[in-house]
Design a protein around this motif. Structure first.
Motif, PDB file in Angstrom:
ATOM      1  N   ASP A 172       7.346   9.007   1.771  1.00 51.87           N
ATOM      2  CA  ASP A 172       7.020   7.543   1.371  1.00 51.87           C
ATOM      3  C   ASP A 172       5.481   7.886   0.901  1.00 51.87           C
ATOM      4  O   ASP A 172       5.040   7.193  -0.020  1.00 51.87           O
ATOM      5  CB  ASP A 172       7.123   6.257   2.169  1.00 51.87           C
ATOM      6  CG  ASP A 172       8.600   5.728   2.527  1.00 51.87           C
ATOM      7  OD1 ASP A 172       9.314   6.321   1.602  1.00 51.87           O
ATOM      8  OD2 ASP A 172       8.908   5.088   3.238  1.00 51.87           O
ATOM      9  N   ILE A 173       5.036   8.258   1.752  1.00 57.11           N
ATOM     10  CA  ILE A 173       3.108   8.678   1.454  1.00 57.11           C
ATOM     11  C   ILE A 173       3.206   9.478   0.232  1.00 57.11           C
ATOM     12  O   ILE A 173       2.423   9.403  -0.504  1.00 57.11           O
ATOM     13  CB  ILE A 173       2.671   9.407   2.558  1.00 57.11           C
ATOM     14  CG1 ILE A 173       2.576   8.487   4.075  1.00 57.11           C
ATOM     15  CG2 ILE A 173       1.425   9.904   2.201  1.00 57.11           C
ATOM     16  CD1 ILE A 173       2.197   9.060   5.108  1.00 57.11           C
ATOM     17  N   ASN A 221       3.696   5.151  14.688  1.00 59.63           N
ATOM     18  CA  ASN A 221       3.477   6.123  13.718  1.00 59.63           C
ATOM     19  C   ASN A 221       3.732   7.565  14.058  1.00 59.63           C
ATOM     20  O   ASN A 221       4.134   8.130  13.303  1.00 59.63           O
ATOM     21  CB  ASN A 221       2.191   5.875  13.035  1.00 59.63           C
ATOM     22  CG  ASN A 221       1.930   4.514  11.999  1.00 59.63           C
ATOM     23  OD1 ASN A 221       2.913   4.100  11.566  1.00 59.63           O
ATOM     24  ND2 ASN A 221       0.847   4.251  11.801  1.00 59.63           N
ATOM     25  N   THR A 279       5.338  -2.568  10.256  1.00 61.13           N
ATOM     26  CA  THR A 279       4.324  -3.420  10.353  1.00 61.13           C
ATOM     27  C   THR A 279       4.592  -4.725  11.267  1.00 61.13           C
ATOM     28  O   THR A 279       3.793  -5.404  12.043  1.00 61.13           O
ATOM     29  CB  THR A 279       3.807  -3.939   9.004  1.00 61.13           C
ATOM     30  OG1 THR A 279       3.384  -2.683   8.125  1.00 61.13           O
ATOM     31  CG2 THR A 279       2.590  -4.977   9.017  1.00 61.13           C
ATOM     32  N   ASN A 337       6.961  -2.923  -1.482  1.00 62.50           N
ATOM     33  CA  ASN A 337       6.306  -1.791  -0.445  1.00 62.50           C
ATOM     34  C   ASN A 337       7.470  -0.982   0.267  1.00 62.50           C
ATOM     35  O   ASN A 337       8.729  -1.264  -0.007  1.00 62.50           O
ATOM     36  CB  ASN A 337       5.569  -2.543   0.279  1.00 62.50           C
ATOM     37  CG  ASN A 337       4.237  -3.152  -0.148  1.00 62.50           C
ATOM     38  OD1 ASN A 337       3.738  -2.842  -1.078  1.00 62.50           O
ATOM     39  ND2 ASN A 337       4.109  -4.539   0.080  1.00 62.50           N
ATOM     40  N   SER A 338       7.017  -0.047   0.724  1.00 62.40           N
ATOM     41  CA  SER A 338       7.826   0.911   1.493  1.00 62.40           C
ATOM     42  C   SER A 338       8.453   0.144   2.723  1.00 62.40           C
ATOM     43  O   SER A 338       7.805  -0.573   3.463  1.00 62.40           O
ATOM     44  CB  SER A 338       7.155   1.872   2.004  1.00 62.40           C
ATOM     45  OG  SER A 338       7.765   2.756   3.235  1.00 62.40           O
ATOM     46  N   ARG A 341      10.101   1.048   5.302  1.00 63.60           N
ATOM     47  CA  ARG A 341       9.773   1.782   6.667  1.00 63.60           C
ATOM     48  C   ARG A 341       8.433   1.019   7.204  1.00 63.60           C
ATOM     49  O   ARG A 341       8.165   0.615   8.258  1.00 63.60           O
ATOM     50  CB  ARG A 341       9.814   3.265   6.487  1.00 63.60           C
ATOM     51  CG  ARG A 341      11.071   3.615   6.082  1.00 63.60           C
ATOM     52  CD  ARG A 341      10.785   5.303   6.402  1.00 63.60           C
ATOM     53  NE  ARG A 341      12.044   5.908   5.768  1.00 63.60           N
ATOM     54  CZ  ARG A 341      12.416   6.347   4.371  1.00 63.60           C
ATOM     55  NH1 ARG A 341      11.496   5.985   3.478  1.00 63.60           N
ATOM     56  NH2 ARG A 341      13.471   6.889   4.154  1.00 63.60           N
ATOM     57  N   ALA A 342       7.532   1.159   6.172  1.00 69.46           N
ATOM     58  CA  ALA A 342       6.003   0.507   6.511  1.00 69.46           C
ATOM     59  C   ALA A 342       5.993  -0.960   6.785  1.00 69.46           C
ATOM     60  O   ALA A 342       5.458  -1.585   7.669  1.00 69.46           O
ATOM     61  CB  ALA A 342       5.171   0.967   5.456  1.00 69.46           C
ATOM     62  N   LEU A 350       6.244   7.668  11.353  1.00 63.13           N
ATOM     63  CA  LEU A 350       5.819   7.950   9.818  1.00 63.13           C
ATOM     64  C   LEU A 350       6.519   8.748   9.009  1.00 63.13           C
ATOM     65  O   LEU A 350       6.902   9.923   9.404  1.00 63.13           O
ATOM     66  CB  LEU A 350       4.378   8.546  10.110  1.00 63.13           C
ATOM     67  CG  LEU A 350       3.388   8.578   9.022  1.00 63.13           C
ATOM     68  CD1 LEU A 350       2.933   7.176   8.694  1.00 63.13           C
ATOM     69  CD2 LEU A 350       2.228   9.353   9.256  1.00 63.13           C
TER      70      LEU A 350
END
Length: 276
Positions: free
Chosen positions: A256-257, A248, A225, A217-218, A220-221, A252
């Protein structure tokens, strides 16, 4: 990479996972002053390493850990016969305990999720250690003991502050007041661990596989988290919602998105950069 006396780091660069291994199996992975220094330093080092996204904490040898090295601790905490006043002895004890608390706090403050893989006995300070991690798996022979009460002391480096949130007040107090071991099946039922495996080999294999799954997974996220969940654990829901909105808003990462959306459209796995 620094070498440590009490732990070893096994890196898996292709999957962005590092394993921190308690490496004093012949001494039952007992925890002395050097151990706490090593734990503090290794998790600080891995926290700063952008190539590491998730950490597995496991042990070599017969058991996960027999807990505090009592012979060394008696000298460290109670003095070596020096003619100290009661107040001076108190300050020595306080300084050591605060240093050891700070070492285990590094697991909680490390941005990387920490997956603890526990086999056989996990005694005393070992429970302090794993309670500061994020996810706990164990083998079916595992048993968890808050044994300090049997030694005439109050557990003081993290267990009593963390374990009620994991297992509930009733089970936490049962463990802390009796000092008796909690077997793997009960640890699973009360939430201390979330998975139980039939062998140590399967435990270590599956803990690594779970870490690798998370590391895809990302980063950063993933690390954000953990920061947000840690904050929510110690604040009200209202405060937590405000904090995640601000987080965020500040961090954010649109690239990545975009990568996640493109990967979905192209029916492939996303590839996220390691830099935070």
């Amino acid at each position: 990479m620094t070498e440590y006396a009490s732990v070893r780091v096994d890196r898996h660069p292709s999957t962005h996972v590092a394993e921190v291994v308690l490496s004093r199996g012949p001494r039952l992975n007992t925890m002395g002053a050097q151990f706490f220094d090593d734990i503090r330093d290794v998790f600080q080092e891995l926290d700063r390493d952008d190539e590491v996204r998730v950490i597995v904490l496991r042990a070599e040898g017969k058991m996960f850990t027999a807990g505090l090295d009592l012979k060394e601790a008696a000298t460290t905490l109670l003095g070596s016969g020096d003619q100290l006043t009661r107040a001076q002895q108190g300050w020595v004890f306080y300084d050591v305990v605060k240093r050891w608390q700070g070492a285990l706090q590094q697991l909680q403050e490390c941005r990387k999720p920490i997956v603890c893989a526990i086999h056989n006995k996990c005694i005393g300070g070992g429970v302090d250690l794993i309670c500061a991690g994020d996810v706990r798996f164990c083998s079916k022979d595992a048993a968890f003991s808050i044994q300090e009460v049997k030694l005439g002391i109050v557990a003081d480096i993290g267990t009593l502050q963390r374990i009620s949130k994991l297992v509930g007040k009733g089970t936490a107090r049962e463990m802390a007041f009796s000092g008796d071991p909690l077997p793997a099946d009960r640890a699973l039922a009360c939430g201390l661990v979330t998975r139980v495996y039939s062998s140590v080999e399967e435990l270590h294999k599956e803990a690594l596989a779970f870490a690798e799954q998370c590391a895809r997974n990302s980063p950063r996220a993933l690390h954000g988290t953990k920061i947000v969940m840690n904050y929510a654990d110690e604040h009200s829901t209202r405060d937590g919602l405000e904090q995640v909105a601000l987080f965020n808003s500040a961090f954010l990462e649109t690239s990545d998105i975009q990568e996640a959306v493109m990967a979905f459209m192209q029916k492939r796995s996303p590839i996220f950069p390691s830099r935070l």
